[in-house]
Motif scaffolding. Structure first.
Motif, short mmCIF file in Angstrom:
data_model
loop_
_atom_site.label_atom_id
_atom_site.label_comp_id
_atom_site.label_asym_id
_atom_site.label_seq_id
_atom_site.Cartn_x
_atom_site.Cartn_y
_atom_site.Cartn_z
N ASP A 73 0.84 -1.20 0.00
CA ASP A 73 0.00 0.00 0.00
C ASP A 73 0.88 1.25 0.00
O ASP A 73 0.61 2.21 -0.72
N LEU A 74 1.91 1.21 0.81
CA LEU A 74 2.82 2.36 0.91
C LEU A 74 3.63 2.53 -0.37
O LEU A 74 3.99 3.65 -0.75
N LEU A 75 3.89 1.42 -1.05
CA LEU A 75 4.72 1.44 -2.26
C LEU A 75 3.91 1.63 -3.53
O LEU A 75 4.48 1.74 -4.62
N SER A 76 2.60 1.67 -3.41
CA SER A 76 1.75 1.85 -4.59
C SER A 76 1.74 3.32 -5.00
O SER A 76 2.28 4.19 -4.32
N LYS A 77 1.15 3.61 -6.14
CA LYS A 77 1.06 4.98 -6.64
C LYS A 77 0.37 5.87 -5.60
O LYS A 77 -0.68 5.50 -5.08
N ASN A 78 0.97 6.99 -5.31
CA ASN A 78 0.47 7.95 -4.33
C ASN A 78 0.50 7.42 -2.89
O ASN A 78 -0.17 7.96 -2.00
N LEU A 127 13.17 -6.73 -0.59
CA LEU A 127 12.90 -5.73 -1.62
C LEU A 127 11.98 -4.64 -1.08
O LEU A 127 12.18 -3.44 -1.35
N GLN A 128 10.97 -5.02 -0.32
CA GLN A 128 10.09 -4.03 0.28
C GLN A 128 10.87 -3.10 1.21
O GLN A 128 10.67 -1.88 1.20
N ILE A 129 11.76 -3.67 2.01
CA ILE A 129 12.58 -2.86 2.91
C ILE A 129 13.41 -1.86 2.13
O ILE A 129 13.47 -0.67 2.47
N ASP A 130 14.06 -2.32 1.08
CA ASP A 130 14.92 -1.44 0.28
C ASP A 130 14.12 -0.27 -0.30
O ASP A 130 14.54 0.89 -0.23
N LEU A 165 16.22 -12.26 6.25
CA LEU A 165 16.53 -10.85 6.43
C LEU A 165 17.75 -10.63 7.32
O LEU A 165 18.37 -9.56 7.28
N LEU A 166 18.11 -11.63 8.09
CA LEU A 166 19.36 -11.59 8.86
C LEU A 166 20.53 -11.87 7.93
O LEU A 166 21.52 -11.13 7.90
N ILE A 167 20.41 -12.93 7.12
CA ILE A 167 21.49 -13.33 6.21
C ILE A 167 21.74 -12.26 5.15
O ILE A 167 22.88 -12.00 4.77
N SER A 168 20.67 -11.63 4.68
CA SER A 168 20.81 -10.63 3.62
C SER A 168 21.40 -9.31 4.11
O SER A 168 21.75 -8.44 3.31
N GLY A 169 21.50 -9.16 5.43
CA GLY A 169 22.05 -7.94 5.99
C GLY A 169 21.03 -6.84 6.24
O GLY A 169 21.39 -5.72 6.63
N HIS A 170 19.75 -7.14 6.03
CA HIS A 170 18.74 -6.09 6.17
C HIS A 170 18.47 -5.70 7.62
O HIS A 170 18.07 -4.57 7.89
#
Length: 231
Positions: free
Chosen positions: A114-119, A147-150, A172-177
């Motif tokens: 929702d936050l990443l959608s248009k507007n 990807l959402q975090i980024d 998300l631990l392994i990826s460094g996020h």
């Protein structure tokens, strides 16, 4: 590290290991009392958790010291509209009313997309306004993926991220996020710590649906018992 209490089961039938349905008000009072006396500092709820907010409003004392975090409704449209922004504000007002609080600790976007959608910035602007008015101390988002975090960190100045992490899910631990969020000063709230109770269940009692993880769960239980630990 602080402990939080998730309350979805206070409002709806929820959880892989849940065989008793929604928690009764008497048991909620007992749970909250035990939590308060054992250092649990945060309560997580949501507008979409059925009667959870109302149950908390009925059972929490006026002098309680818990930090309450709730969430927005979900928005079905591909682009956020002024009606969606008004719905966010109305939903938050209803949450405060149900919780019987003038303000709370946190408000999260329940669905990161929702936050990443248009507007989507319109939703965040309204949340920031609620924060400026002193109705909520911190604002943020509930996520599922790296990807959402980024994308969110690229576009929004958030205070809190709620994310899934447990023994079986350490992506998300392994990826460094987790480190990335900490460096940004973002407060991290872990959810699904016990996979809806799956990690606490005996492998022998699992329904056939979970055959693919049965051996993993057996190895997990064997390892923790070797170290003198419990699930």
């Amino acid at each position: 590290l602080r402990l939080a209490l998730g309350t979805v089961q206070f409002g709806i039938d929820y959880g892989i290991s849940n065989r008793n349905g929604k928690t009764s008000l008497d048991e909620i009072e007992n749970i909250l009392d035990i939590a308060m006396h054992n250092g649990v500092s945060v309560i997580d709820t949501a507008a979409m958790y059925g009667m959870s907010e109302e149950a908390l409003g009925k059972t929490l004392s006026e002098s309680h010291r818990f930090k309450i975090v709730t969430k927005t409704p979900r928005f079905a449209s591909s682009a956020i509209t002024s009606d969606d922004v008004q719905r966010l504000e109305d939903s938050f007002s209803q949450s405060l009313h149900k919780l019987k609080r003038a303000s709370i600790y946190g408000l999260l976007i329940h669905n990161a997309d929702d936050l990443l959608s248009k507007n989507g910035n319109l939703l965040f602007a309204k949340m920031s306004e609620l924060k400026q008015k002193g109705l909520v101390e911190k604002i943020g988002v509930s996520v599922y993926t790296a990807l959402q975090i980024d994308k969110i960190l690229e576009n929004f100045q958030i205070d809190i991220v709620q994310l899934p992490i447990n023994v079986f899910d350490q992506r998300l631990l392994i990826s460094g996020h987790l480190s990335k969020l900490k460096k940004r000063g973002v407060e991290i709230h872990a959810r699904s710590a016990f996979l809806q109770g799956l990690l606490l269940m005996s492998p022998e009692t699992l329904p056939s649906f979970f055959d693919s993880v049965r051996d993993h769960l057996k190895n997990y239980h064997r390892t923790i018992h070797q170290h003198g630990l419990t699930p």
